[in-house]
Design an enzyme around this catalytic site. Sequence first.
Site, PDB file in Angstrom:
ATOM      1  N   ASP A  82       0.860  -1.185   0.000  1.00  0.00           N
ATOM      2  CA  ASP A  82       0.000   0.000   0.000  1.00  0.00           C
ATOM      3  C   ASP A  82       0.896   1.235   0.000  1.00  0.00           C
ATOM      4  O   ASP A  82       2.120   1.125  -0.056  1.00  0.00           O
ATOM      5  CB  ASP A  82      -0.955   0.001   1.191  1.00  0.00           C
ATOM      6  N   GLY A 129       3.732   0.398  -2.609  1.00  0.00           N
ATOM      7  CA  GLY A 129       3.379   0.035  -3.979  1.00  0.00           C
ATOM      8  C   GLY A 129       2.164   0.795  -4.447  1.00  0.00           C
ATOM      9  O   GLY A 129       1.468   1.453  -3.657  1.00  0.00           O
ATOM     10  N   ASP A 130       1.906   0.694  -5.735  1.00  0.00           N
ATOM     11  CA  ASP A 130       0.817   1.425  -6.386  1.00  0.00           C
ATOM     12  C   ASP A 130       0.130   0.473  -7.347  1.00  0.00           C
ATOM     13  O   ASP A 130       0.786  -0.281  -8.075  1.00  0.00           O
ATOM     14  CB  ASP A 130       1.402   2.632  -7.134  1.00  0.00           C
ATOM     15  N   HIS A 176     -13.772  -3.450  -8.293  1.00  0.00           N
ATOM     16  CA  HIS A 176     -15.057  -2.766  -8.488  1.00  0.00           C
ATOM     17  C   HIS A 176     -14.928  -1.245  -8.504  1.00  0.00           C
ATOM     18  O   HIS A 176     -15.873  -0.545  -8.862  1.00  0.00           O
ATOM     19  CB  HIS A 176     -16.094  -3.223  -7.444  1.00  0.00           C
TER      20      HIS A 176
END
Length: 365
Positions: free
Chosen positions: A229, A255-256, A275
């Site tokens: 994250d 992280g991305d 979603h």
Amino acid sequence: MPLPPFPVPFVAMRAGLALRGGVLGLVDRLLPAEAALWDFAAGMQRTTLAGVLVTSGLADALGADARDVHELATELGLSEEVTLRVLGAAAASRLVHLDRRGRARLARLGAPLHRKHPRSIAAWVAYQAAPANAAAHGAIGAQLRDGAQPSGHRRAFGNSIWEYFGEHPDEGARFAQAMRELTAIDLAALARAYPWPRDGVICDVAGGIGTLLAAILERRGRARGILVDAPEVLADAEDFLRSRGVADRVQRRAGDLFGEIDARADVYVLKWILHDWSDDACREILRRVRATMPAGARVVAIDQHLEPNRPSPVSSMVDLLMLVECEGGRERSPAQVHGLMRDAGLAPGRVRHAGLHMVVEGVAR
């Protein structure tokens, strides 16, 4: 209330919601249509009412014990007149009990508005009632005419909801807390709904502070975890993971979703991620996860289950929320998710359910 010790079967959850809908439909048929619709249209007021019980501190101050409304207003620095009228409307909405002596307490329906309730959704209700959320929903008419994108939020504010949270950190923090609340309710079911590896590595991609990952590791005492994250989120995760006794088994890696993900694991979790995004964005996310997966590793996508032309009292409303808040966001069926996985080079795996959630697997060949 304790968490359920086993996953609620998907068919049982659907049946329970269908029964509730049938009872409500029967009550509606006993009234003139315009009277039932008038009550239905008050839904916006009820959501706002529930939200202000949280943000004003009334819900936390009330709890299960009856409190004198005048004393309560003085304690919280609120208008006595308005407090009494708000609590009167809350009583009419079954959120509180208000007696003739002017004493109020939370009713069963309103109890989860208390932040210390074991299954509190106070932050989620406050988020739903926030003016920004109402403004985003106000753009549905424009989306009907012009198409899903841009989202209702972007039409109202000129940026994405994630950029908005960055500019309004208090609202971003409320949303993050809401996600943790909802995740906590489903933890027992999700931790049992999938055969998580006993000795392997589980990577939770964009997993927040590690709520789900910690629950899985508690059941898998020899497994290890990787939490991916943003750096500021991982800083908050440290204390949480330590409080759950799993910090020494979890690597924290910045992280991305749309950047490089460097994490070798046996299972990669994407909970409430796909979603939020359009099909094209989902394919890109899955490709980036696939790029770091060793052969035989699995990715597990967890979202609401929504079949085309089969409305759901929960999933259809979450789908509407995705429409107005996210760029191209939507709820999907297992077949639709498997299609996205194939496009990213993953072989479709098994589909499992935990309540209304689908747990959709893809395998790296």
